[in-house]
Scaffold this motif. Structure first.
Motif, short mmCIF file in Angstrom:
data_model
loop_
_atom_site.label_atom_id
_atom_site.label_comp_id
_atom_site.label_asym_id
_atom_site.label_seq_id
_atom_site.Cartn_x
_atom_site.Cartn_y
_atom_site.Cartn_z
N ALA A 1 17.46 6.53 2.24
CA ALA A 1 18.81 6.13 1.81
C ALA A 1 19.79 6.25 2.97
O ALA A 1 19.66 7.13 3.83
N GLY A 2 20.76 5.36 2.99
CA GLY A 2 21.79 5.41 4.01
C GLY A 2 21.49 4.62 5.27
O GLY A 2 22.35 4.49 6.13
N GLU A 3 20.29 4.11 5.41
CA GLU A 3 19.90 3.32 6.58
C GLU A 3 20.31 1.86 6.38
O GLU A 3 20.49 1.41 5.26
N ASP A 4 20.39 1.09 7.48
CA ASP A 4 20.64 -0.35 7.37
C ASP A 4 19.50 -1.02 6.62
O ASP A 4 19.73 -1.95 5.84
N GLN A 5 18.28 -0.60 6.89
CA GLN A 5 17.10 -1.10 6.19
C GLN A 5 16.44 0.11 5.51
O GLN A 5 15.55 0.73 6.07
N PRO A 6 16.90 0.46 4.30
CA PRO A 6 16.46 1.70 3.68
C PRO A 6 15.04 1.69 3.12
O PRO A 6 14.50 2.74 2.82
N VAL A 7 14.43 0.51 2.98
CA VAL A 7 13.10 0.43 2.39
C VAL A 7 12.12 -0.16 3.40
O VAL A 7 12.36 -1.22 3.97
N THR A 8 11.02 0.56 3.60
CA THR A 8 9.93 0.08 4.44
C THR A 8 8.70 -0.01 3.56
O THR A 8 8.31 0.97 2.92
N ILE A 9 8.10 -1.19 3.53
CA ILE A 9 6.90 -1.43 2.74
C ILE A 9 5.72 -1.59 3.68
O ILE A 9 5.73 -2.48 4.54
N LYS B 1 0.82 -1.22 0.00
CA LYS B 1 0.00 0.00 0.00
C LYS B 1 0.85 1.27 0.00
O LYS B 1 0.38 2.32 -0.39
N GLU B 2 2.13 1.15 0.42
CA GLU B 2 3.02 2.32 0.40
C GLU B 2 4.46 1.85 0.51
O GLU B 2 4.73 0.85 1.17
N VAL B 3 5.37 2.58 -0.12
CA VAL B 3 6.80 2.30 -0.02
C VAL B 3 7.49 3.56 0.47
O VAL B 3 7.28 4.64 -0.07
N ARG B 4 8.30 3.40 1.52
CA ARG B 4 9.08 4.52 2.06
C ARG B 4 10.56 4.19 1.92
O ARG B 4 10.99 3.08 2.24
N ILE B 5 11.33 5.16 1.44
CA ILE B 5 12.77 4.95 1.23
C ILE B 5 13.55 5.99 2.04
O ILE B 5 13.28 7.18 1.94
#
Length: 161
Positions: free
Chosen positions: A37-45, A31-35
């Motif tokens: 950059a530079g984080e250990d886990q850069p993508v949150t779905i 339903k949404e993707v958050r990015i």
């Protein structure tokens, strides 16, 4: 009466963990993707119908780009089936990791090589996922105007000295 033990094995976390998938698979719809950059886990779905997020590893992110393209805004409404592969290592120990078995957007099966440790990869077969009624959520083009009009109307109702 069936008593499902998997309900008692879910990790206490704000994200889906490999342990949550032991003994079962899970099909999620984005339903949404958050990015970030530079984080250990850069993508949150963010997932339809769930408060837990999915934070894909690098291999799964590469798979998503391969199948759905680089524009994450187009992932909304897409689905994939997740499972736990117990052979994935972390810090030198087999801890298990989240992998994908099926995805929307595929016409035929593909093979994706993913790391299971620092020194080893494993081929994973990814099969097409056919959703009964796949609905792409379209953003409301009037959402911002509706929000602004609603709040302006509320401001007009405030009593001022």
């Amino acid at each position: 009466m069936t008593m499902d033990m998997t309900l008692t094995t879910a990790a206490r976390s704000d994200q889906i963990n490999a342990a949550d998938l032991i003994g079962n698979t899970r099909t999620i719809t984005i339903k949404e993707v958050r990015i970030k950059a530079g984080e250990d886990q850069p993508v949150t779905i963010l997932i339809e119908g769930d408060k837990k997020a999915f934070r894909p590893c690098l291999g799964v992110r590469r798979l998503m780009v391969r199948v759905w393209g680089p524009d994450a805004s187009k992932y909304i409404g897409e689905s994939m089936t997740l499972f736990c592969d117990p052979k994935v290592t972390w810090a030198g120990k087999e801890e298990g990791g989240i992998r994908v078995s099926n995805m929307t957007g595929l016409e035929e099966e593909i093979v994706e090589y993913m790391r299971i440790s620092r020194t080893a990869t494993k081929p994973y077969k990814i099969k097409p996922l056919k959703m009964e009624q796949r609905q792409q959520r379209q953003p409301d083009p009037h959402a911002a105007a509706n929000w602004a009009n609603e709040h302006i109307a509320r401001l007009g109702q405030i009593d001022t000295p």
